[in-house]
Design a protein around this motif. Sequence first.
Motif, short mmCIF file in Angstrom:
data_model
loop_
_atom_site.label_atom_id
_atom_site.label_comp_id
_atom_site.label_asym_id
_atom_site.label_seq_id
_atom_site.Cartn_x
_atom_site.Cartn_y
_atom_site.Cartn_z
N GLU A 38 -10.37 -45.58 45.52
CA GLU A 38 -10.80 -44.86 46.70
C GLU A 38 -11.57 -43.62 46.27
N ASP A 39 -12.45 -43.16 47.12
CA ASP A 39 -13.32 -42.03 46.81
C ASP A 39 -12.80 -40.78 47.51
N ALA A 40 -12.09 -39.95 46.78
CA ALA A 40 -11.49 -38.74 47.35
C ALA A 40 -12.55 -37.79 47.89
N GLU A 41 -13.71 -37.78 47.28
CA GLU A 41 -14.78 -36.87 47.71
C GLU A 41 -15.43 -37.32 49.01
N LYS A 42 -15.18 -38.56 49.41
CA LYS A 42 -15.75 -39.08 50.66
C LYS A 42 -14.64 -39.43 51.63
N GLY B 294 -15.87 -49.45 36.84
CA GLY B 294 -16.17 -50.56 37.73
C GLY B 294 -15.91 -50.23 39.18
N THR B 295 -15.13 -49.19 39.41
CA THR B 295 -14.88 -48.71 40.77
C THR B 295 -14.49 -47.24 40.70
N VAL B 296 -14.71 -46.52 41.77
CA VAL B 296 -14.28 -45.13 41.85
C VAL B 296 -12.77 -45.10 42.11
N THR B 297 -12.08 -44.08 41.60
CA THR B 297 -10.63 -43.97 41.81
C THR B 297 -10.27 -42.54 42.20
N ASN B 298 -8.99 -42.36 42.57
CA ASN B 298 -8.48 -41.04 42.95
C ASN B 298 -7.79 -40.33 41.79
N ALA B 299 -8.00 -40.78 40.55
CA ALA B 299 -7.28 -40.23 39.41
C ALA B 299 -7.52 -38.74 39.22
N PHE C 82 -8.31 -36.54 41.51
CA PHE C 82 -7.59 -35.87 42.60
C PHE C 82 -6.10 -35.74 42.26
N LEU C 83 -5.50 -36.79 41.74
CA LEU C 83 -4.08 -36.76 41.38
C LEU C 83 -3.82 -35.77 40.25
N THR C 84 -4.71 -35.73 39.28
CA THR C 84 -4.56 -34.78 38.18
C THR C 84 -4.59 -33.35 38.69
N ARG C 85 -5.52 -33.07 39.59
CA ARG C 85 -5.62 -31.72 40.16
C ARG C 85 -4.36 -31.38 40.96
N ALA D 62 -9.87 -28.96 49.91
CA ALA D 62 -11.20 -28.63 49.40
C ALA D 62 -11.19 -28.51 47.87
N SER D 63 -10.21 -27.80 47.34
CA SER D 63 -10.15 -27.63 45.89
C SER D 63 -9.70 -28.91 45.19
N LEU D 64 -8.87 -29.71 45.88
CA LEU D 64 -8.36 -30.93 45.25
C LEU D 64 -9.41 -32.04 45.19
N THR D 65 -10.42 -31.97 46.05
CA THR D 65 -11.44 -33.03 46.09
C THR D 65 -12.83 -32.51 45.76
N GLU D 66 -12.93 -31.32 45.25
CA GLU D 66 -14.23 -30.73 44.93
C GLU D 66 -14.98 -31.60 43.93
N ARG D 67 -16.24 -31.83 44.21
CA ARG D 67 -17.05 -32.66 43.30
C ARG D 67 -17.28 -31.93 41.98
N VAL D 68 -17.10 -32.64 40.89
CA VAL D 68 -17.32 -32.07 39.56
C VAL D 68 -18.64 -32.62 39.02
N THR D 69 -19.55 -31.73 38.73
CA THR D 69 -20.84 -32.13 38.16
C THR D 69 -20.67 -32.38 36.67
N ALA D 70 -21.26 -33.44 36.20
CA ALA D 70 -21.15 -33.76 34.78
C ALA D 70 -21.79 -32.67 33.94
N PRO D 71 -21.14 -32.26 32.84
CA PRO D 71 -21.76 -31.29 31.93
C PRO D 71 -23.10 -31.81 31.43
N GLU D 72 -23.96 -30.91 31.10
CA GLU D 72 -25.31 -31.27 30.67
C GLU D 72 -25.30 -32.28 29.52
N VAL D 73 -24.41 -32.08 28.54
CA VAL D 73 -24.41 -32.96 27.38
C VAL D 73 -23.92 -34.36 27.75
N ILE D 74 -23.03 -34.46 28.74
CA ILE D 74 -22.55 -35.78 29.17
C ILE D 74 -23.66 -36.53 29.90
N THR D 75 -24.40 -35.83 30.74
CA THR D 75 -25.55 -36.45 31.40
C THR D 75 -26.56 -36.92 30.37
#
Length: 668
Positions: free
Chosen positions: A349-353, A420-425, A427-430, A452-465
């Motif tokens: 499931e997509d916690a951000e959506k 292969g799919t989005v997960t809530n992992a 969100f659970l860690t937070r 809001a803080s539990l589902t905040e979108r995390v942008t990939a670090p520059e080096v990961i992108t």
Amino acid sequence: MTKITKILIANRGEIACRIIRTARKMGIATVAVYSEADAHALHVEMADEAVLIGPAQASESYLKVDAILDAAKRTGSDAIHPGYGFLSENPDFVDKVENAGLIFIGPSAKAIRAMGLKDAAKALMEKAGVPVVPGYHGEAQELVVLAGKANEIGFPVLIKARAGGGGKGMRKVDNQADFPAALSSARREAKAAFGDDRVLVEKYVATPRHIEIQVFGDSHGNVVHLFERDCSAQRRHQKVIEEAPAPDMPEDMREAMGAAAVQAAKAIGYSGAGTVEFIVDASDGLSADKFWFMEMNTRLQVEHPVTELITGLDLVEWQIRVAGGETLPLSQDQLSINGHAVEARIYAEDAEKGFLPAVGRLLHLQFPEGDIRVDAGVRAGDEITPFYDPMIAKVIAHGTTRAEALGKLAGALGRTEIAGTVTNAAFLTRLCRDADFASGRLDTALIDRNIASLTERVTAPEVITALAVLAAYGMVGSGTEFPASVSSIGPFEIWGAPKRSVTLEIDGQNRSFTVEREAASDWRMAGEGLAAEGTRLEAVRRKGDDWSFAAKGISKRCRLVQNGTEVAVFHEGLTYRFGKPSGARADDLAAGGDQVISMMPGIVKQVLVSEGQEVKSGDPMVIMEAMKMEMTLAAPRDGVVAEVLVSTGAQVADGVSLVRLTGEADAA
């Protein structure tokens, strides 16, 4: 006593696998049943025998009583375990199982019926002396009666459907003026969900905690409790993280709640595993005089592993032994609590959506090793379909203290790799690390307050992108510093320049990048989101899915998995997903334009518009159901319905056009 030799499991997924493991340990053969969608499922592979019982839809397979009983007869099974969900709390199913000469591994039909309706169950508990929330549980359902009772109880109150659960048919009402509308809404939802629009009215507990007691009875009149579980971490009345024992539980309250739960079970002659759920007023700390009966679940619970870890018991083994006529293995004074256990449910499931359920094939699946329990019903390569609950696994940690158990759980979730799919992992860690949750400041609204803080979108670090850009199109081979596969971009190409243009989908948008090889294992990537001068990765090495590189003098390691359309990077406990463009995304189309588009595979439950009808932006148009979740798709703009392309009951795929608009609605 009756020796059980072969158990048919009338369920699927994680719980079916869980039952098979215990049965195998006990030397008992198992039979799996499966739908066409589950032909290659893990529980089918694990069981000694397996029987196809119908199409993918649960109503045509896992809920088909006759097909299940026929499978039991054909395989010579002498007992049926219902797991949880599906038919587990259906008393008519129990009757049919027993009439067929089979053993039902669970409570009697009479006990299930006694607890099946909230109002009748509470009346029974009141008679048995079990504390019940102040409220009205009577037969009269007229508005004037219910509104009058609400006034007597005192606002705020809760309107609750008398049948079913999961928060459906439930409304909080703060004042008399809002009561009629709230009642109508609750009745409509209850009727749609349970076929019964009758309700009860209860006092609203302002700072509630959800604490439940695991009980166990046998056919000889013995009942014990196996202590409490705290399930207060909830979202939309659905449990998210469960733990045992409850944080800050006073011993006198534990004894009082345990005694009340045993009393409740004895009042209905209960045999087998059950859970008595209580609502607790935590506004001024936990107290033995501030808990009240809510309901009893007459089955094994999803969260039973935390009880197993603190007691050292196998509850499924207890179920099987009790169903065979044995007495309870232990008495109350032989039971004790050892440490603390916490369970998190990983869902597709997509916690951000808004926690929208997801589908997809599990291209990569790796759970943490070590002192962690994982109960899963899937393995790599399996598909999460729209037909069933999208749970992937339960991750359970045990420690000597709550802090230790939470730390282990957060670490385990961070080391879980799913592609292969989005997960809530995440969100659970937070949630595990949330300050309120970690300190034990719990109530059922905690997640909503901190959503809001539990589902905040995390942008990939520059080096990961940059790494994803480099890896996405196979420009680095495996196991060698200068692989042959880089020749397509190397300096010896006829066209000369060691550069390549690539496109990745990031956060739903296609972005263009250039890749330049500066040396045998040094690369520079440029494009949106990267440094103006480009991002340089040095000493890039790859061995299978394991990558290492250096950026600005700092060495890093991560795992990167990809298929034809997705790149997933697992780094420092987080998962970053990138896509290779393959056309318009369904959710982009659904957000505007001339069409209403299905956002995932599912069933059309209701079409709310007709051709020629004028609609305004946001008007509900189609109700869909997928993975036990109902969603309403709205008009993307003002307009007129040009075509309705689906009908009620239709099974549709992801990205299918459901309604087409034309023109604009006339001004009102």
